[in-house]
Design a protein around this motif. Structure first.
Motif, PDB file in Angstrom:
ATOM      1  N   GLN A  68      43.606  36.067  40.629  1.00  0.00           N
ATOM      2  CA  GLN A  68      42.582  35.279  40.766  1.00  0.00           C
ATOM      3  C   GLN A  68      41.614  35.256  41.869  1.00  0.00           C
ATOM      4  O   GLN A  68      40.391  35.460  41.714  1.00  0.00           O
ATOM      5  CB  GLN A  68      43.018  33.828  40.480  1.00  0.00           C
ATOM      6  CG  GLN A  68      43.472  33.317  39.400  1.00  0.00           C
ATOM      7  CD  GLN A  68      42.418  33.566  38.026  1.00  0.00           C
ATOM      8  OE1 GLN A  68      41.304  33.308  38.292  1.00  0.00           O
ATOM      9  NE2 GLN A  68      42.990  34.264  37.020  1.00  0.00           N
ATOM     10  N   THR A  71      39.922  38.765  41.478  1.00  0.00           N
ATOM     11  CA  THR A  71      38.949  39.065  40.280  1.00  0.00           C
ATOM     12  C   THR A  71      37.746  38.150  40.630  1.00  0.00           C
ATOM     13  O   THR A  71      36.426  38.512  40.155  1.00  0.00           O
ATOM     14  CB  THR A  71      39.679  38.307  39.161  1.00  0.00           C
ATOM     15  OG1 THR A  71      41.089  38.595  39.001  1.00  0.00           O
ATOM     16  CG2 THR A  71      38.885  38.498  37.651  1.00  0.00           C
ATOM     17  N   HIS A  72      37.794  36.919  41.341  1.00  0.00           N
ATOM     18  CA  HIS A  72      36.809  36.183  41.415  1.00  0.00           C
ATOM     19  C   HIS A  72      35.719  36.908  42.655  1.00  0.00           C
ATOM     20  O   HIS A  72      34.633  36.985  42.296  1.00  0.00           O
ATOM     21  CB  HIS A  72      37.212  34.908  42.316  1.00  0.00           C
ATOM     22  CG  HIS A  72      36.052  34.048  42.337  1.00  0.00           C
ATOM     23  ND1 HIS A  72      35.364  33.081  41.482  1.00  0.00           N
ATOM     24  CD2 HIS A  72      35.383  33.864  43.549  1.00  0.00           C
ATOM     25  CE1 HIS A  72      34.313  32.629  42.016  1.00  0.00           C
ATOM     26  NE2 HIS A  72      34.443  32.597  43.411  1.00  0.00           N
ATOM     27  N   CYS A  76      32.003  38.152  42.257  1.00  0.00           N
ATOM     28  CA  CYS A  76      30.778  37.844  43.329  1.00  0.00           C
ATOM     29  C   CYS A  76      30.031  39.129  43.652  1.00  0.00           C
ATOM     30  O   CYS A  76      28.822  38.978  43.527  1.00  0.00           O
ATOM     31  CB  CYS A  76      31.576  37.143  44.589  1.00  0.00           C
ATOM     32  SG  CYS A  76      32.144  35.416  44.033  1.00  0.00           S
TER      33      CYS A  76
ATOM     34  N   LEU B  11      28.886  30.887  40.164  1.00  0.00           N
ATOM     35  CA  LEU B  11      30.111  31.416  41.065  1.00  0.00           C
ATOM     36  C   LEU B  11      30.385  30.736  42.441  1.00  0.00           C
ATOM     37  O   LEU B  11      31.456  30.625  42.654  1.00  0.00           O
ATOM     38  CB  LEU B  11      29.685  32.790  41.160  1.00  0.00           C
ATOM     39  CG  LEU B  11      29.782  34.015  40.224  1.00  0.00           C
ATOM     40  CD1 LEU B  11      29.425  35.418  40.439  1.00  0.00           C
ATOM     41  CD2 LEU B  11      31.482  34.139  39.805  1.00  0.00           C
ATOM     42  N   GLU B  14      32.268  27.542  41.627  1.00  0.00           N
ATOM     43  CA  GLU B  14      33.817  27.686  41.604  1.00  0.00           C
ATOM     44  C   GLU B  14      34.282  27.862  42.665  1.00  0.00           C
ATOM     45  O   GLU B  14      35.508  27.883  42.836  1.00  0.00           O
ATOM     46  CB  GLU B  14      33.839  29.099  40.664  1.00  0.00           C
ATOM     47  CG  GLU B  14      33.414  28.832  39.278  1.00  0.00           C
ATOM     48  CD  GLU B  14      34.498  28.364  38.517  1.00  0.00           C
ATOM     49  OE1 GLU B  14      35.349  28.885  38.238  1.00  0.00           O
ATOM     50  OE2 GLU B  14      34.418  27.022  38.120  1.00  0.00           O
ATOM     51  N   GLU B  15      33.641  28.021  43.956  1.00  0.00           N
ATOM     52  CA  GLU B  15      34.225  28.180  45.267  1.00  0.00           C
ATOM     53  C   GLU B  15      34.726  27.049  45.879  1.00  0.00           C
ATOM     54  O   GLU B  15      35.335  26.946  47.050  1.00  0.00           O
ATOM     55  CB  GLU B  15      33.525  29.247  46.297  1.00  0.00           C
ATOM     56  CG  GLU B  15      33.202  30.626  45.535  1.00  0.00           C
ATOM     57  CD  GLU B  15      33.365  31.562  46.450  1.00  0.00           C
ATOM     58  OE1 GLU B  15      33.307  31.244  47.754  1.00  0.00           O
ATOM     59  OE2 GLU B  15      33.567  32.772  46.096  1.00  0.00           O
ATOM     60  N   TYR B  52      38.127  27.636  40.970  1.00  0.00           N
ATOM     61  CA  TYR B  52      38.910  28.589  40.267  1.00  0.00           C
ATOM     62  C   TYR B  52      40.273  29.209  40.296  1.00  0.00           C
ATOM     63  O   TYR B  52      40.866  29.413  39.246  1.00  0.00           O
ATOM     64  CB  TYR B  52      37.866  29.942  40.172  1.00  0.00           C
ATOM     65  CG  TYR B  52      38.134  30.902  41.685  1.00  0.00           C
ATOM     66  CD1 TYR B  52      39.247  31.840  41.546  1.00  0.00           C
ATOM     67  CD2 TYR B  52      37.361  30.528  42.805  1.00  0.00           C
ATOM     68  CE1 TYR B  52      39.368  32.504  42.790  1.00  0.00           C
ATOM     69  CE2 TYR B  52      37.548  31.081  43.803  1.00  0.00           C
ATOM     70  CZ  TYR B  52      38.570  32.189  43.832  1.00  0.00           C
ATOM     71  OH  TYR B  52      38.852  32.734  45.074  1.00  0.00           O
TER      72      TYR B  52
END
Lengths: 195, 200
Positions: A68, A71-72, A76, B11, B14-15, B52
């Motif tokens: 995870q 992938t994140h 980004c 994005l 999500e952090e 996430y």
């Protein structure tokens, strides 16, 4: 490593707070790629350990977390690159010509190559559809044929769309054809003055 | 605000972190915990993880997700008492986006969605009022209290109002340099002479 790596989000935050794009951050992009690589290799090696078991949550949680995170981070990084490219294209339409030097200075060599190539295909397309029609020109319907402009700073001689050469000296006023004046105004060389 | 800018915001939202409690031990995850030592992450370890990651670990039944402090009783009471004056940016930049994600992850916490919806509604009215009636500027430091979503709405409202004023003044046909160029030039003007903008 301690805690979830944050290089990628730092890149995105930088992009988010700048009016156009920030200076291309070569070092951090490389660092982010290294972090992703490290996690990916580690996840891969964990999955191939002898003691690894599919049913043991102590192992599956490790894999889930690492996959995870990288992938994140990858998402980004892709967003960083794509967003910058879209802003380059956006600016090309907005100024209706080559990117100004101040903007070009912020780009990486690869991005400069992209900007030039985009410039090329756009010119080619405009040549094909309208026989040299400038599609970026006249974004709103004109009210008058001629517009008055005031020169802000001396910028030397410019060649107008109609082929004329015009000398831009500071504080001069000119009456130009709208099609000639618009690109100059958009690029910030002259200012539109209204009666 | 293009689709790409929205993607960047999503994005980053999500952090934002939520506190998680590990239900069992995990091999090789010790590095997630700043206070932990060793390679092994102990059972019962409490760590703040990005949303996430928390949602995937929750799906695999590896962790329990707790409500972050910024959605705790203190904030909820403040939002109920007077939603306008609460500084949401200080609490969490992506307050509403993050709040919705937290609500998904903590289904037992039934009050949260309603708190969010009520607060948004009340603050939205006040914001719209300010956009449409206020002059340029920032009455009462409003923009410093807005979360990211609100601040986007506020700017859109303000731009709409400004366009309307320009049209009323007969200035709508005026061509101006594009925003990106104007910003770049302002920065150039501000930079001290003889100093290059790129770090050595």
């Amino acid at each position: 490593m301690s805690g979830v790596p944050s290089t990628c989000s730092a890149l995105l935050r930088e992009l988010r707070t700048s009016p156009w794009v920030p200076q291309y951050n070569e070092a951090d992009v490389q660092k982010a790629i290294d972090e992703i690589d490290e996690l990916r290799t580690h996840a891969h090696s964990v999955a191939h350990l002898d003691s690894f078991s599919d049913d043991d949550p102590a192992w599956t949680s490790t894999l889930t977390a690492e996959i995870q995170i990288y992938t994140h981070a990858r998402a980004c990084l892709i967003a960083y690159a794509t967003c910058r490219l879209s802003k380059i294209m956006e600016l090309r339409w907005a100024v209706g010509g080559e990117l100004p030097a101040a903007n070009r200075a912020l780009l990486s060599p690869a991005e400069l190559k992209f900007a030039d190539a985009y410039d090329g295909v756009l010119a080619e397309y405009m040549g094909a559809v309208g026989g040299g029609l400038d599609l970026t020109n006249v974004a709103s319907p004109p009210k008058e044929l001629y517009v008055g402009v005031r020169v802000e700073r001396s910028a030397g001689a410019v060649v107008l769309a109609s082929g004329q050469v015009l000398q831009l000296n500071a504080h001069e006023r000119h009456l130009l054809r709208r099609a000639d004046a618009e690109p100059l105004i958009l690029q910030g060389l002259v200012e539109h003055c209204q009666q | 605000m293009s689709a790409f800018d929205q993607m960047v915001d999503d994005l980053l939202a999500e952090e934002e972190k939520v506190p998680c409690e590990f239900l069992h031990e995990s091999h090789h995850l010790g590095w997630l915990d700043d206070d932990g030592d060793g390679d092994m992450l102990a059972s019962g370890a409490k760590i703040e993880l990005p949303v996430y990651l928390a949602s995937e670990l929750l799906r695999g039944n590896h962790v329990d997700v707790l409500t972050p402090q910024c959605f705790g009783p203190q904030t909820r009471n403040a939002l109920k008492a007077d939603p306008d004056v609460v500084n949401l940016r200080d609490k969490n930049e992506f307050f509403f986006a993050h709040g919705l994600r937290v609500a998904e992850l903590t289904p037992d916490d039934e009050g949260l969605p309603k708190v969010l919806a009520d607060a948004f509604e009340a603050r939205y009215r006040r914001m719209l009022d300010t956009c449409l009636t206020g002059s340029d500027g920032d009455p009462g430091g409003l923009t410093h209290r807005l979360s990211s979503t609100e601040s986007k709405l506020f700017r859109t409202g303000l731009a709409g109002q400004r366009d309307y004023q320009r049209w009323k003044a007969g200035q709508a046909g005026r061509i101006t340099a594009c925003d990106m160029i104007r910003h770049a030039r302002k920065r150039q003007r501000c930079a001290p002479l003889g100093q290059s903008s790129t770090p050595a």
